[in-house]
Design a protein around this motif. Structure first.
Motif, PDB file in Angstrom:
ATOM      1  N   UNK A 371       0.846  -1.189   0.000  1.00 54.41           N
ATOM      2  CA  UNK A 371       0.000   0.000   0.000  1.00 54.41           C
ATOM      3  C   UNK A 371       0.883   1.241   0.000  1.00 54.41           C
ATOM      4  N   UNK A 372       0.466   2.271  -0.742  1.00 56.65           N
ATOM      5  CA  UNK A 372       1.201   3.535  -0.798  1.00 56.65           C
ATOM      6  C   UNK A 372       0.204   4.678  -0.865  1.00 56.65           C
ATOM      7  N   UNK A 373       0.577   5.802  -0.238  1.00 54.32           N
ATOM      8  CA  UNK A 373      -0.346   6.940  -0.228  1.00 54.32           C
ATOM      9  C   UNK A 373      -0.269   7.762  -1.511  1.00 54.32           C
ATOM     10  N   UNK A 374       0.682   7.415  -2.400  1.00 51.86           N
ATOM     11  CA  UNK A 374       0.779   8.105  -3.682  1.00 51.86           C
ATOM     12  C   UNK A 374       1.473   7.177  -4.679  1.00 51.86           C
ATOM     13  N   UNK A 375       1.358   7.448  -5.971  1.00 48.37           N
ATOM     14  CA  UNK A 375       2.008   6.594  -6.973  1.00 48.37           C
ATOM     15  C   UNK A 375       3.521   6.540  -6.763  1.00 48.37           C
ATOM     16  N   UNK A 376       4.097   5.366  -6.996  1.00 50.22           N
ATOM     17  CA  UNK A 376       5.539   5.176  -6.816  1.00 50.22           C
ATOM     18  C   UNK A 376       6.127   4.547  -8.071  1.00 50.22           C
ATOM     19  N   UNK A 377       7.455   4.685  -8.188  1.00 50.81           N
ATOM     20  CA  UNK A 377       8.177   4.123  -9.324  1.00 50.81           C
ATOM     21  C   UNK A 377       9.451   3.453  -8.830  1.00 50.81           C
ATOM     22  N   UNK A 378      10.064   2.712  -9.734  1.00 51.74           N
ATOM     23  CA  UNK A 378      11.312   2.031  -9.421  1.00 51.74           C
ATOM     24  C   UNK A 378      12.379   3.056  -9.015  1.00 51.74           C
ATOM     25  N   UNK A 379      13.046   2.807  -7.880  1.00 51.76           N
ATOM     26  CA  UNK A 379      14.107   3.689  -7.406  1.00 51.76           C
ATOM     27  C   UNK A 379      13.655   4.787  -6.478  1.00 51.76           C
ATOM     28  N   UNK A 380      12.349   4.935  -6.275  1.00 52.44           N
ATOM     29  CA  UNK A 380      11.856   5.990  -5.386  1.00 52.44           C
ATOM     30  C   UNK A 380      12.298   5.742  -3.949  1.00 52.44           C
ATOM     31  N   UNK A 381      12.614   6.868  -3.265  1.00 54.01           N
ATOM     32  CA  UNK A 381      12.859   6.804  -1.831  1.00 54.01           C
ATOM     33  C   UNK A 381      11.509   6.927  -1.133  1.00 54.01           C
ATOM     34  N   UNK A 382      11.278   6.104  -0.117  1.00 53.72           N
ATOM     35  CA  UNK A 382       9.966   6.069   0.536  1.00 53.72           C
ATOM     36  C   UNK A 382      10.145   5.999   2.043  1.00 53.72           C
ATOM     37  N   UNK A 383       9.057   6.290   2.734  1.00 57.15           N
ATOM     38  CA  UNK A 383       9.002   6.106   4.181  1.00 57.15           C
ATOM     39  C   UNK A 383       8.142   4.891   4.490  1.00 57.15           C
TER      40      UNK A 383
END
Length: 388
Positions: A371-383
């Motif tokens: 689950x993610x609060x916004x769209x993500x892509x390969x290589x993204x830094x996330x919390x």
């Protein structure tokens, strides 16, 4: 002068040191503040580790209840309906009158057909006497021919006459058998005086002729549901679910038109669906419930475990694009201000799935994003956040 210069130089160094310290602290503060602000803008994700186990296949379906066995009663002759004794939906007992046909004309026909039968009997007796005479004539001519006292032409004519006499007997015999069946049928119709009764206890599901109308043998006079044989619920399901059910399985049944009455049924057969052949199959489910008459709407529920799988992930963790399926794996990397989490796109093959999980043929190491609060892509830094 020398001391003053030394003191001034020391003072400048002290000021420069303080300014440097303040600058360093300001840079650290700005870096921390900038990192904190950046953290607020990063996508927040929840993750799960792949597990092993079986999927749960849940099968829902709706269908119609029908009687297992239905009796049909036909009239062998086109007759006028004298009286209809019941209505559609009535429960009847074995031997109870259902419909009465006017057989007065039939009785006259029966007498005529009996006379025709007797005529054929007399005709057959005469034909057999003639055949016997032709046989004697042929035998005599054959004897004379063998002794050269008769011509071959006369012998051939005698043989032809004998064959004709035999064929005539056979034709009359066939007509006599046909007439016998006709007389027998009429006798049965006349014997019951046109009254057709229920062959078993049951319920009238169809009446095709009203009082005063003429019957025809293309339609039954009535259809009778044999309630003793029980009921079945017929439910279509997709072909991809058929592998998870088999005859003998117990299913939960809810009869909607009886106020959501619930019971259990057992799968009797799995057959092709006549309307969607190749796409669906029909489950024939034996059901027993007080108040059933046939035609009720019902629904079923059945859950079955699949074979065990080594790599199960939540359905929400599997993404799809034009090239296929993939997941995002969480990867921890060390940075100047500590460790940070980044996403790595990993292509996968989905072997099977249920309403909650997907079975992957590929082994996935680490946590996957579900689950993610916004769209993500390969290589993204996330919390990473804790799952709810």
């Amino acid at each position: 002068m020398g001391n003053e210069a030394i003191a001034g130089d020391a003072q400048r160094k002290k000021v420069i040191g303080k300014l440097s310290l303040l600058f360093l602290m300001a840079m650290i503060g700005l870096t921390f503040f900038s990192n904190t602000i950046n953290n607020f803008t990063l996508p927040r994700v929840q993750t799960a580790r792949p597990t092993n186990g079986a999927l749960i296949k849940e099968i829902f379906g709706e269908g119609t209840v029908e009687v297992k066995s239905t009796r049909e009663e036909y009239a062998d002759a086109n007759l006028r309906v004298k009286e209809v004794m019941v209505e559609q939906g009535d429960r009847v007992s074995k031997g109870q009158p259902i419909i009465i046909l006017d057989v007065n004309e039939l009785k006259s026909n029966y007498q005529d057909e009996q006379a025709r039968y007797r005529q054929l009997q007399l005709s057959l007796a005469g034909a057999r006497e003639e055949q016997a005479q032709k046989q004697r004539d042929y035998d005599n001519l054959k004897y004379l021919f063998d002794n050269e006292a008769e011509t071959a032409v006369n012998l051939q004519n005698a043989e032809k006459n004998l064959v004709d006499a035999q064929r005539n007997c056979e034709d009359i015999q066939l007509n006599l058998e046909i007439q016998a069946r006709k007389v027998d049928t009429l006798a049965k119709q006349v014997a019951n005086n046109g009254v057709y009764t229920a062959p078993v206890d049951g319920m009238i599901t169809e009446l095709n002729f009203a009082q005063g109308s003429m019957t025809n043998n293309s339609l039954p006079l009535f259809k009778l549901a044999d309630l003793r044989q029980g009921f079945r619920l017929i439910v279509p399901i997709d072909n991809d679910l058929v592998d998870y059910v088999k005859p003998g399985d117990t299913v939960s049944v809810n009869i909607l038109s009886l106020g959501d009455k619930r019971t259990e049924g057992k799968i009797d057969k799995i057959v092709e669906n006549s309307q969607h052949n190749g796409e669906e199959k029909d489950l024939w489910i034996d059901v027993s419930l007080e108040g059933l008459t046939g035609g009720e709407k019902g629904e079923i529920y059945l859950s079955k475990k699949t074979k065990p799988y080594a790599n199960l992930v939540p359905n929400s963790a599997v993404y799809n694009d034009s090239s296929g399926s993939y997941v995002f794996v969480l990867e921890s990397r060390k940075g100047p201000l500590g460790r940070s989490n980044y996403l790595q796109k990993v292509e996968v093959n989905v072997e099977d799935s249920d309403n909650e999980k997907s079975a992957l043929t590929d082994m996935v190491m680490g946590e996957v994003v579900m689950q993610s609060n916004k769209p993500v892509e390969d290589g993204d830094r996330v919390l990473k956040e804790a799952a709810n």
